[in-house]
Design a protein around this motif. Sequence first.
Motif, PDB file in Angstrom:
ATOM      1  N   PRO A  69       0.627  48.366  -7.701  1.00 35.29           N
ATOM      2  CA  PRO A  69       0.089  46.845  -7.757  1.00 35.29           C
ATOM      3  C   PRO A  69       0.484  46.109  -9.126  1.00 35.29           C
ATOM      4  O   PRO A  69       0.659  45.039  -9.323  1.00 35.29           O
ATOM      5  CB  PRO A  69      -1.345  47.010  -7.479  1.00 35.29           C
ATOM      6  N   ALA A  70      -0.040  47.013 -10.234  1.00 28.53           N
ATOM      7  CA  ALA A  70       0.373  46.314 -11.712  1.00 28.53           C
ATOM      8  C   ALA A  70       1.802  45.936 -11.838  1.00 28.53           C
ATOM      9  O   ALA A  70       2.244  44.948 -12.284  1.00 28.53           O
ATOM     10  CB  ALA A  70       0.058  47.234 -12.770  1.00 28.53           C
ATOM     11  N   GLY A  71       2.868  46.903 -11.646  1.00 31.40           N
ATOM     12  CA  GLY A  71       4.023  46.675 -11.719  1.00 31.40           C
ATOM     13  C   GLY A  71       4.566  45.295 -10.625  1.00 31.40           C
ATOM     14  O   GLY A  71       5.342  44.656 -11.361  1.00 31.40           O
ATOM     15  N   VAL A  83      -0.919  41.545 -19.090  1.00 30.84           N
ATOM     16  CA  VAL A  83      -1.743  41.796 -20.140  1.00 30.84           C
ATOM     17  C   VAL A  83      -3.119  41.317 -20.119  1.00 30.84           C
ATOM     18  O   VAL A  83      -4.212  42.011 -20.143  1.00 30.84           O
ATOM     19  CB  VAL A  83      -1.262  41.444 -21.431  1.00 30.84           C
ATOM     20  N   VAL A  84      -3.170  39.871 -19.845  1.00 32.72           N
ATOM     21  CA  VAL A  84      -4.501  39.358 -19.828  1.00 32.72           C
ATOM     22  C   VAL A  84      -5.465  39.780 -18.557  1.00 32.72           C
ATOM     23  O   VAL A  84      -6.637  40.124 -18.865  1.00 32.72           O
ATOM     24  CB  VAL A  84      -4.436  37.701 -19.601  1.00 32.72           C
ATOM     25  N   PHE A  85      -4.898  40.008 -17.690  1.00 34.51           N
ATOM     26  CA  PHE A  85      -5.531  40.702 -16.110  1.00 34.51           C
ATOM     27  C   PHE A  85      -6.033  41.932 -16.731  1.00 34.51           C
ATOM     28  O   PHE A  85      -7.122  42.297 -16.479  1.00 34.51           O
ATOM     29  CB  PHE A  85      -4.674  40.584 -15.140  1.00 34.51           C
ATOM     30  N   PHE A 121      -2.654  48.117 -16.219  1.00 32.19           N
ATOM     31  CA  PHE A 121      -1.968  46.840 -16.339  1.00 32.19           C
ATOM     32  C   PHE A 121      -1.468  46.722 -17.652  1.00 32.19           C
ATOM     33  O   PHE A 121      -0.350  46.364 -18.190  1.00 32.19           O
ATOM     34  CB  PHE A 121      -2.948  45.791 -16.118  1.00 32.19           C
ATOM     35  N   LEU A 122      -2.138  47.232 -18.772  1.00 29.73           N
ATOM     36  CA  LEU A 122      -1.952  47.195 -20.281  1.00 29.73           C
ATOM     37  C   LEU A 122      -0.731  47.772 -20.490  1.00 29.73           C
ATOM     38  O   LEU A 122       0.207  47.324 -21.099  1.00 29.73           O
ATOM     39  CB  LEU A 122      -2.999  47.452 -21.247  1.00 29.73           C
ATOM     40  N   ILE A 191     -10.004  39.454 -27.630  1.00 29.83           N
ATOM     41  CA  ILE A 191      -8.404  39.572 -27.266  1.00 29.83           C
ATOM     42  C   ILE A 191      -7.762  38.972 -26.275  1.00 29.83           C
ATOM     43  O   ILE A 191      -6.831  38.600 -26.294  1.00 29.83           O
ATOM     44  CB  ILE A 191      -7.976  41.288 -27.674  1.00 29.83           C
ATOM     45  N   ALA A 192      -8.525  39.172 -25.191  1.00 24.93           N
ATOM     46  CA  ALA A 192      -8.103  38.427 -24.030  1.00 24.93           C
ATOM     47  C   ALA A 192      -7.762  37.014 -23.983  1.00 24.93           C
ATOM     48  O   ALA A 192      -6.894  36.411 -23.781  1.00 24.93           O
ATOM     49  CB  ALA A 192      -8.931  38.862 -22.560  1.00 24.93           C
ATOM     50  N   ALA A 193      -8.741  36.354 -24.982  1.00 27.22           N
ATOM     51  CA  ALA A 193      -8.877  34.747 -24.935  1.00 27.22           C
ATOM     52  C   ALA A 193      -7.711  34.485 -25.856  1.00 27.22           C
ATOM     53  O   ALA A 193      -7.092  33.665 -25.491  1.00 27.22           O
ATOM     54  CB  ALA A 193     -10.160  34.665 -25.559  1.00 27.22           C
TER      55      ALA A 193
END
Length: 409
Positions: A69-71, A83-85, A121-122, A191-193
Amino acid sequence: MKKSRGSLTTRQYLVPFVLITTLFFLWGFARAILDVLNKHFQNTLDISITQSALIQVTTYFGYFLMAIPAGLFINRHGYRRGVVFGLLLFAVGALSFIPAEGFGFYGFLIGLFVIGCGLTFLETAANPYSTELGPKETASSRLNLSQTFNGMGCFMATLIVGQFLFSSDEGGERGNVVVPYVVMGIIVLVIAAVFSKVQLPEISHDDESAKELSNAENGGVMALLRNRLFVFGLLALLAYEVAEISINSYFVNFVTSEGWMNDLDASRIISLALVIFMVGRFIGSWIMRYMRAEALLAWCAIGTVVCMLIVLLDFGRISVVALVLNYLFEAIMFPTIFSLAVRDLGNLTKSAASLLMMTPIGGCAFLLMGYIADHTGSTLPFILPLAGYIVVMLYAFTTVRHKNAIVSK
């Protein structure tokens, strides 16, 4: 040595490379906490090594479930949104430790599973993206440099969190496991922000055949599975994850069960080992500018096999020296295998990365290692990482032969 093969990155990609490299520190920190969390829960909840292995099983099962799913998400929405998700999932899992405390061990496992999903995801985004941000011939060197900061996160996690959790060994009060996760969750949200505001360039390829295959998501995956060298790389990365995660998770149990040191000192020794691991990646990144990645991987794989044999032969405290030295040899393995596996895949790189990021499921092998330790002795469990390093060694020899065949044409 040969002449340097080129610069690591270009001015165009320098800022994205620096930003992406910060993520390697984050997931190194998050994964390394597990290596002291095992022993902490054994002490506070009076559970066996096999039971505490559920920490690894839960976290790395998240990798297995979320890799594809990440891919697909990153293929559709790009590296930055991936990256954000991932950061948001990471933060939610870490902050969930606050209510999880009321549910005990199994409440914490839910939080760790969500963290594992976020880290997937990262890593699915950052590992291939790092290989793309510069000349193709220095991709392995570039990823090894980024992974150096992963090693920094690992050693800081075991040192800081180990000191916090095992402070009672030196007369202090035992730390609450919720505290480091809440702090980590807040930092990750910040960091997400930042990543939600920055622009990361998407890399496009001119490989038309790969582009046609990647248009159909299943077709892309099937094309990869028909690539024998990629499949061998996938198996080698899985074998490495089995070895590396099993050793990290078992390290504190091994040295304390032999009566050589207490939990706190053991956490300090593994921190030292992870410093060596970090330095090994830095040195490996530099060496690869002069030496082919395939050749260095082969020599390092031989080194890990020798170290595991010394541990299995049980030479007393010399086994600890061999175990620590093993971190130097294994340091370059993950980024090198990863970059070799995705080399020349063009627009199939994101799909390849999602398959490769299923390999941390190898961390579940610690369940078997813990079972062996609980029912035999402290040394025999190292047969598992030995087998993993042998697979890596065979893969390295194969890539060396493949590269030599290409050069000779």
